[in-house]
Motif scaffolding. Structure first.
Motif, PDB file in Angstrom:
ATOM      1  N   GLU A 173      43.480  55.736  28.148  1.00 58.84           N
ATOM      2  CA  GLU A 173      42.189  54.647  28.295  1.00 58.84           C
ATOM      3  C   GLU A 173      41.965  54.027  26.700  1.00 58.84           C
ATOM      4  O   GLU A 173      42.522  54.568  25.767  1.00 58.84           O
ATOM      5  CB  GLU A 173      40.955  55.717  28.361  1.00 58.84           C
ATOM      6  N   ARG A 174      41.427  52.509  26.959  1.00 60.77           N
ATOM      7  CA  ARG A 174      41.384  51.841  26.059  1.00 60.77           C
ATOM      8  C   ARG A 174      39.806  51.658  25.639  1.00 60.77           C
ATOM      9  O   ARG A 174      39.069  51.646  26.361  1.00 60.77           O
ATOM     10  CB  ARG A 174      41.782  50.693  26.040  1.00 60.77           C
ATOM     11  N   PRO A 175      39.674  51.783  24.284  1.00 58.91           N
ATOM     12  CA  PRO A 175      37.847  51.515  24.107  1.00 58.91           C
ATOM     13  C   PRO A 175      37.499  50.138  24.390  1.00 58.91           C
ATOM     14  O   PRO A 175      38.510  49.212  24.104  1.00 58.91           O
ATOM     15  CB  PRO A 175      37.973  51.839  22.439  1.00 58.91           C
ATOM     16  N   THR A 176      36.593  49.926  24.900  1.00 60.63           N
ATOM     17  CA  THR A 176      35.982  48.596  25.167  1.00 60.63           C
ATOM     18  C   THR A 176      35.005  48.320  24.467  1.00 60.63           C
ATOM     19  O   THR A 176      34.708  49.098  23.238  1.00 60.63           O
ATOM     20  CB  THR A 176      35.303  48.412  26.627  1.00 60.63           C
ATOM     21  N   ARG A 177      34.386  46.882  24.209  1.00 64.80           N
ATOM     22  CA  ARG A 177      33.266  46.555  23.472  1.00 64.80           C
ATOM     23  C   ARG A 177      31.887  47.161  23.766  1.00 64.80           C
ATOM     24  O   ARG A 177      30.982  46.613  23.355  1.00 64.80           O
ATOM     25  CB  ARG A 177      33.599  45.314  23.030  1.00 64.80           C
ATOM     26  N   ARG A 178      31.687  47.894  24.922  1.00 62.29           N
ATOM     27  CA  ARG A 178      30.797  48.231  25.379  1.00 62.29           C
ATOM     28  C   ARG A 178      30.191  49.747  24.999  1.00 62.29           C
ATOM     29  O   ARG A 178      31.323  50.644  24.932  1.00 62.29           O
ATOM     30  CB  ARG A 178      30.908  48.066  27.099  1.00 62.29           C
ATOM     31  N   ARG A 215      38.121  52.761  29.189  1.00 62.67           N
ATOM     32  CA  ARG A 215      38.306  52.750  30.532  1.00 62.67           C
ATOM     33  C   ARG A 215      40.033  52.293  30.307  1.00 62.67           C
ATOM     34  O   ARG A 215      40.463  51.710  29.394  1.00 62.67           O
ATOM     35  CB  ARG A 215      37.747  51.403  31.161  1.00 62.67           C
ATOM     36  N   PRO A 216      40.520  52.424  31.491  1.00 70.14           N
ATOM     37  CA  PRO A 216      41.942  52.243  31.545  1.00 70.14           C
ATOM     38  C   PRO A 216      42.304  50.805  31.816  1.00 70.14           C
ATOM     39  O   PRO A 216      41.700  49.964  32.267  1.00 70.14           O
ATOM     40  CB  PRO A 216      42.545  53.110  32.881  1.00 70.14           C
ATOM     41  N   PRO A 217      43.276  50.240  31.061  1.00 66.06           N
ATOM     42  CA  PRO A 217      43.683  48.872  31.274  1.00 66.06           C
ATOM     43  C   PRO A 217      44.127  48.366  32.457  1.00 66.06           C
ATOM     44  O   PRO A 217      44.492  49.343  33.458  1.00 66.06           O
ATOM     45  CB  PRO A 217      44.802  48.913  30.054  1.00 66.06           C
ATOM     46  N   PRO A 218      44.190  47.182  32.753  1.00 64.85           N
ATOM     47  CA  PRO A 218      44.539  46.793  33.863  1.00 64.85           C
ATOM     48  C   PRO A 218      45.832  47.124  34.266  1.00 64.85           C
ATOM     49  O   PRO A 218      46.872  47.059  33.394  1.00 64.85           O
ATOM     50  CB  PRO A 218      44.566  45.123  34.082  1.00 64.85           C
ATOM     51  N   LEU A 219      46.495  47.268  35.508  1.00 66.39           N
ATOM     52  CA  LEU A 219      47.738  47.585  35.771  1.00 66.39           C
ATOM     53  C   LEU A 219      48.474  46.647  36.724  1.00 66.39           C
ATOM     54  O   LEU A 219      47.899  46.070  37.450  1.00 66.39           O
ATOM     55  CB  LEU A 219      48.010  48.803  36.488  1.00 66.39           C
ATOM     56  N   VAL A 220      49.840  45.980  36.319  1.00 68.44           N
ATOM     57  CA  VAL A 220      50.362  45.074  37.120  1.00 68.44           C
ATOM     58  C   VAL A 220      51.670  45.649  37.561  1.00 68.44           C
ATOM     59  O   VAL A 220      52.416  45.961  36.760  1.00 68.44           O
ATOM     60  CB  VAL A 220      50.587  43.842  36.109  1.00 68.44           C
ATOM     61  N   VAL A 221      51.936  45.856  38.686  1.00 69.54           N
ATOM     62  CA  VAL A 221      53.355  46.203  39.438  1.00 69.54           C
ATOM     63  C   VAL A 221      54.111  44.980  39.744  1.00 69.54           C
ATOM     64  O   VAL A 221      53.724  44.226  40.689  1.00 69.54           O
ATOM     65  CB  VAL A 221      52.910  47.201  40.320  1.00 69.54           C
ATOM     66  N   LEU A 222      55.188  44.786  39.561  1.00 64.38           N
ATOM     67  CA  LEU A 222      55.964  44.070  40.059  1.00 64.38           C
ATOM     68  C   LEU A 222      57.416  44.702  40.719  1.00 64.38           C
ATOM     69  O   LEU A 222      58.185  45.225  39.834  1.00 64.38           O
ATOM     70  CB  LEU A 222      56.863  43.001  39.103  1.00 64.38           C
ATOM     71  N   CYS A 223      57.669  44.694  42.024  1.00 68.18           N
ATOM     72  CA  CYS A 223      58.473  45.477  42.570  1.00 68.18           C
ATOM     73  C   CYS A 223      59.458  44.784  43.335  1.00 68.18           C
ATOM     74  O   CYS A 223      59.105  43.894  44.232  1.00 68.18           O
ATOM     75  CB  CYS A 223      57.559  46.619  43.527  1.00 68.18           C
ATOM     76  N   ASP A 224      60.751  44.991  43.037  1.00 73.00           N
ATOM     77  CA  ASP A 224      61.916  44.592  43.873  1.00 73.00           C
ATOM     78  C   ASP A 224      61.805  45.046  45.293  1.00 73.00           C
ATOM     79  O   ASP A 224      62.003  46.451  45.294  1.00 73.00           O
ATOM     80  CB  ASP A 224      62.987  44.688  42.818  1.00 73.00           C
ATOM     81  N   ILE A 225      62.175  44.110  46.148  1.00 72.98           N
ATOM     82  CA  ILE A 225      62.426  44.644  47.619  1.00 72.98           C
ATOM     83  C   ILE A 225      63.634  43.828  48.267  1.00 72.98           C
ATOM     84  O   ILE A 225      63.771  43.901  49.410  1.00 72.98           O
ATOM     85  CB  ILE A 225      61.108  44.349  48.389  1.00 72.98           C
ATOM     86  N   SER A 226      64.627  43.751  47.063  1.00 71.88           N
ATOM     87  CA  SER A 226      65.729  43.366  47.958  1.00 71.88           C
ATOM     88  C   SER A 226      66.643  44.108  48.546  1.00 71.88           C
ATOM     89  O   SER A 226      66.275  45.416  48.530  1.00 71.88           O
ATOM     90  CB  SER A 226      66.646  42.685  46.788  1.00 71.88           C
TER      91      SER A 226
END
Lengths: 397, 300
Positions: A173-178, A215-226
């Motif tokens: 989790e990362r501290p936010t400014r809130r 709160r946890p940071p955003p997560l981006v998944v790039l998945c190979d489906i070849s």
């Protein structure tokens, strides 16, 4: 506000309602309130001017830039002559089936919407039937945890999916400014303190405190489906679906020869419905790979939209690139600079002494923060554990 | 000043303020004004989203209240804050005066006198305003939730005080550069408009208004060059703001026409990423300059 003419009655109003219904079928989420607002807008515009009416209805009925094309095409088709439009759309669909060239996605959506209910989507036949009872002994389970996804039969895959459903992905989790109230917080919450003092006639007995919300940071998944990833992709998709529904701010992209954003489809709670939608969105299952081009497309079209606020990127691929890794190093370098943590999940890493021999792997390796295996359930479990601890110090390799 | 009653009048109003709008944008603005709905403008940076609010405020004779969004923006900075120091003082004064009635103290303490107005509240009270919520994508999601009440009903509810409603609803303009997707709940309450890059004709008109010192030939070539550039595959395409900057930079160097060397030297005014500049410099600029000169003669 100015005085308004009474809303248009009769043919225009009912046509407008039919148009809103058409847009709804084309995938725009519109309510009754939107239809009413659209009717109201028509009273404020010069109905004789087609461009004004189009721009006005667009301002009300379109919410996202990517809906604009759907809207414009629907508008062009519908407001000529609704009956003719319906025929034209049917013809267009037939044409699309006859010659193999795919119509652009937006026009197909409009055409399908004009046709009414979508034709039942073809079922994917290679999907094993869901297992109803997965009773396992301890040793069975142990074996399953270590089994390579590639070596699994239909039964084991079903069992593995059950296991995957139980995984949670707690990112550090990362501290936010809130701030939120907290008894041991570092800061004094003056507003709450004063409010409390009202109970004692203005006497301040104790200080209320607050501390930073994490709160946890955003997560981006790039998945190979070849093709080379097909076996893993099938199972990993279940993992991605579980992750997408477990936490907010997750974006998922699949790529083979082109990049598809499947975030909204995977948000569907029911996995079968979600995968059905994904298979409609993705044109390039089990085909070739263009990793460099796909990552470059991601950087260009999506990077700035989803990588904000310290995002973590999971790049799932075996690094085997049909294009001989053209442009991969540059694209990966930019991706690394745009996110807080880039983790490469590689199913080939299961072999002891894996050497990045392929051009793709060699181009990718210098630009990732971490390189981890994902070939069995234990590896997934390790991944989950590592994501919940802070990232290791960045070292320039 | 009263609101314009037709799309054409709206376009005229914006033009008087030095803003060149196309029909589609003028229609959206007109509807937002006539229906009293917030206008949500999304588009690439430098396409003149913020400018619309400024021009509207100026031409309609309204106050411009600007809220620049940032990560962690909260109620205390955006809407209102209680003046705790003065409240504490008030408690001490009440003590010395011997006030023991709790209800009275509470009513005294949460009086409008002790309320510090921040942009959102200030846009609802006082003279009619244009409220500009700038770069909403920079704020985090919890802040969007604060906005819902204001956008739907033009009111703010303060727990200690009650609901404050706007006498004259402000004209609300929200902008976003799309560095994050803004939630559907916000979009639902607004009219939506995607602000695109202008076409060559409109961009020339903008340049004529915003950079009047630039010679006509140079201005046409600059526009043609930028239009060609936008068709290319670059990481960050230049917006109108960059076009204006660049034209002024070239004029300051007393250029009469585009020259490849000159373009290379001033690319920093137009492109802001090193990858893009490196790709452009040299042959690519020479090619684009030649093409732009041909296109510009057709324009003039």
């Amino acid at each position: 506000m100015q005085a308004e003419a009474p809303p248009p009655a009769g043919a225009l109003a009912s046509n407008l309602l039919a148009f809103v219904r058409l847009l709804r079928r084309a995938g725009l989420r519109l309510g009754t309130a939107d239809a009413i607002e659209a009717t109201r807008a028509l009273t404020l515009l010069d109905i004789g001017s087609r461009r004004q009416v189009q721009a006005g209805l667009r301002a009300i009925l379109v919410r996202r830039h990517d809906q604009q094309e759907v809207f414009d095409q629907a508008f062009a088709l519908f407001w000529r002559d609704p009956e003719a439009a319906r025929h034209a759309a049917a013809m267009a669909l037939m044409d699309g089936i006859k010659d193999k060239s795919r119509p652009p996605p937006a026009s197909r959506r409009v055409a399908e919407a004009l046709q009414g209910d979508r034709p039942p989507a073809p079922k994917k036949s290679d999907e094993p039937p869901p297992m109803l009872d997965v009773a396992m002994t301890v040793s069975d389970r142990e074996r399953l945890m270590q089994m390579d996804f590639e070596a699994m039969g239909a039964e084991e895959i079903a069992a593995a999916k059950q296991e995957i459903r139980k995984l949670h992905l707690p990112l550090d989790e990362r501290p936010t400014r809130r701030f939120h109230p907290h008894a041991a917080g570092a800061r004094v919450d003056l507003r709450a303190t004063l409010r409390d003092s009202m109970r004692t006639g203005g006497e301040i007995l104790g200080l209320s405190r607050k501390r930073r919300v994490k709160r946890p940071p955003p997560l981006v998944v790039l998945c190979d489906i070849s093709g080379s990833m097909a076996r893993y992709a099938q199972i990993l998709l279940h993992f991605l679906h579980a992750v997408e529904n477990d936490r907010d701010r997750v974006s998922t992209f699949l790529f083979g020869t082109r990049l598809s954003n499947v975030t909204r489809a995977l948000k569907n709670r029911d996995p079968e419905v979600a995968f059905e939608m994904v298979s409609h969105l993705v044109p390039d299952w089990s085909g070739g790979t263009r990793i460099g081009e796909s990552i470059a497309t991601f950087n260009h079209d999506w990077g700035r939209r989803v990588l904000g606020q310290g995002a973590v990127v999971l790049l799932i691929t075996d690094g085997l690139d049909r294009q001989g890794a053209a442009g991969l190093a540059e694209a990966a370098a930019r991706l690394q600079r745009s996110c807080r943590r880039l983790i490469w999940l590689n199913p080939l890493l299961r072999w002891e002494g894996f050497q990045p021999k392929s051009q793709g792997a060699r181009a990718l390796l210098p630009h990732v923060h971490e390189h981890r295996p994902v070939h069995n359930l234990n590896a997934l479990r390790d991944l989950v554990a590592s994501l919940s601890s802070p990232p290791p110090r960045r070292s320039s390799r | 000043m009263s609101l314009p009653t037709t799309v054409e009048a709206t376009r005229q109003l914006l033009a008087e303020g030095g803003y060149v709008a196309d029909t589609s944008l003028a229609t959206s603005v007109h509807l937002a004004l006539a229906m009293g709905r917030p206008l949500f403008l999304e588009g690439e940076p430098g396409t003149g989203k913020t400018e619309i609010a400024k021009v509207l405020a100026e031409r309609l004779g309204r106050r411009l209240v600007r809220l620049q969004c940032y990560d962690g923006l909260d109620l205390a900075a955006a809407a209102y804050e209680w003046d705790h120091a003065r409240q504490l003082m008030e408690i001490r004064l009440a003590e010395t005066a011997g006030v023991t009635d709790r209800d009275r103290l509470s009513a005294d303490l949460y009086d409008r006198r002790f309320l510090i107005e921040r942009p959102l509240l200030s846009a609802l009270t006082g003279t009619p305003a244009v409220l500009l919520i700038d770069e909403l994508d920079r704020a985090d999601e919890p802040f969007e939730a604060f906005l819902l009440e204001i956008l739907a009903d033009f009111q703010i509810t303060i727990p200690e005080l009650g609901t404050i409603r706007a006498e004259t609803p402000p004209i609300v303009i929200i902008t976003s550069n799309r560095t994050r997707e803004v939630h559907d709940a916000i979009r639902r309450r607004c009219l939506y408009h995607w602000v695109d890059y202008p076409d060559a004709v409109r961009e020339r008109a903008i340049l004529r208004l915003r950079a009047p010192g630039v010679p006509e030939v140079l201005s046409a070539q600059v526009v043609a060059f930028v239009q060609k550039l936008r068709a290319g595959d670059y990481f960050k395409l230049p917006g109108v703001a960059e076009t204006i900057d660049w034209a002024q930079a070239l004029a300051a160097l007393e250029a009469k026409e585009l020259e490849p060397g000159l373009v290379d030297d001033t690319l920093g005014a137009l492109m802001k990423y090193q990858d893009d500049i490196a790709r452009l410099r040299g042959e690519e600029t020479a090619k684009l300059v030649a093409e732009a000169k041909v296109a510009a003669t057709r324009m003039l």
